[in-house]
Design a protein around this motif. Structure first.
Motif, PDB file in Angstrom:
ATOM      1  N   GLY A   1       0.834  -1.686  -0.091  1.00  0.00           N
ATOM      2  CA  GLY A   1      -0.334   0.275  -0.021  1.00  0.00           C
ATOM      3  C   GLY A   1       1.106   1.561   0.619  1.00  0.00           C
ATOM      4  O   GLY A   1       0.656   2.194  -0.950  1.00  0.00           O
ATOM      5  N   ASN A   2       1.703   1.631   0.652  1.00  0.00           N
ATOM      6  CA  ASN A   2       3.127   2.495   0.576  1.00  0.00           C
ATOM      7  C   ASN A   2       3.577   2.451  -0.502  1.00  0.00           C
ATOM      8  O   ASN A   2       4.007   3.754  -0.822  1.00  0.00           O
ATOM      9  N   LYS A   3       3.909   1.469  -0.763  1.00  0.00           N
ATOM     10  CA  LYS A   3       4.500   1.645  -2.790  1.00  0.00           C
ATOM     11  C   LYS A   3       3.202   2.231  -3.332  1.00  0.00           C
ATOM     12  O   LYS A   3       4.187   2.767  -4.664  1.00  0.00           O
ATOM     13  N   PHE A   4       2.309   1.737  -3.258  1.00  0.00           N
ATOM     14  CA  PHE A   4       1.366   2.085  -4.540  1.00  0.00           C
ATOM     15  C   PHE A   4       1.390   3.514  -4.084  1.00  0.00           C
ATOM     16  O   PHE A   4       0.816   4.376  -5.381  1.00  0.00           O
ATOM     17  N   ASP A   5       1.085   4.468  -2.715  1.00  0.00           N
ATOM     18  CA  ASP A   5       0.885   5.509  -2.627  1.00  0.00           C
ATOM     19  C   ASP A   5       1.823   6.317  -3.277  1.00  0.00           C
ATOM     20  O   ASP A   5       1.663   7.200  -3.638  1.00  0.00           O
ATOM     21  N   GLU A   6       3.362   5.491  -3.568  1.00  0.00           N
ATOM     22  CA  GLU A   6       4.348   6.646  -3.843  1.00  0.00           C
ATOM     23  C   GLU A   6       4.048   6.480  -5.292  1.00  0.00           C
ATOM     24  O   GLU A   6       4.843   7.402  -5.656  1.00  0.00           O
ATOM     25  N   LEU A   7       3.324   5.478  -6.318  1.00  0.00           N
ATOM     26  CA  LEU A   7       3.705   5.483  -6.746  1.00  0.00           C
ATOM     27  C   LEU A   7       2.424   6.439  -7.540  1.00  0.00           C
ATOM     28  O   LEU A   7       2.789   6.969  -8.863  1.00  0.00           O
ATOM     29  N   LYS A   8       1.237   6.295  -7.125  1.00  0.00           N
ATOM     30  CA  LYS A   8       0.155   7.623  -6.979  1.00  0.00           C
ATOM     31  C   LYS A   8       0.949   9.003  -7.547  1.00  0.00           C
ATOM     32  O   LYS A   8       0.431   9.732  -8.275  1.00  0.00           O
ATOM     33  N   ALA A   9       1.085   9.061  -6.374  1.00  0.00           N
ATOM     34  CA  ALA A   9       2.059  10.355  -5.827  1.00  0.00           C
ATOM     35  C   ALA A   9       2.955  10.953  -6.743  1.00  0.00           C
ATOM     36  O   ALA A   9       2.885  11.996  -7.884  1.00  0.00           O
ATOM     37  N   TRP A  10       4.123   9.629  -7.377  1.00  0.00           N
ATOM     38  CA  TRP A  10       4.816   9.870  -8.395  1.00  0.00           C
ATOM     39  C   TRP A  10       4.347  10.449  -9.455  1.00  0.00           C
ATOM     40  O   TRP A  10       4.365  11.183 -10.152  1.00  0.00           O
TER      41      TRP A  10
END
Length: 86
Positions: free
Chosen positions: A45-54
């Protein structure tokens, strides 16, 4: 003639290519977004949020660049129009 410079070079290149194949390429272990690791749902979930922010930041940058290009062409058009009318 059998053999010669061309055959020797071809054999040497073949051996060099085979030696180069022994060197392993870097694996996926260094990539944090691969699925080969057992990761928890929170990490995913954290990595997905990071990718969405990117992705959101990239879209923002593209939109800004597009607006700057439009603004530049608008100024160029206005200058050409003023020069033509004078």
């Amino acid at each position: 003639m059998t053999g010669g410079i061309g055959f020797s070079r071809q054999g040497k290149d073949s051996f060099k290519q085979n030696r180069d194949l022994r060197i392993a390429r870097p694996g996926l272990k260094d990539n944090p977004y691969t699925s080969h690791k057992k990761i928890s749902i929170q990490e995913a979930g954290n990595k997905f949020d990071e990718l969405k922010a990117w992705k959101k930041e990239e879209e923002k940058n593209k939109k800004h660049m597009r607006n700057m290009v439009y603004l530049g062409f608008s100024f160029l058009f206005i200058i050409v129009l003023i020069l033509v009318l004078m």
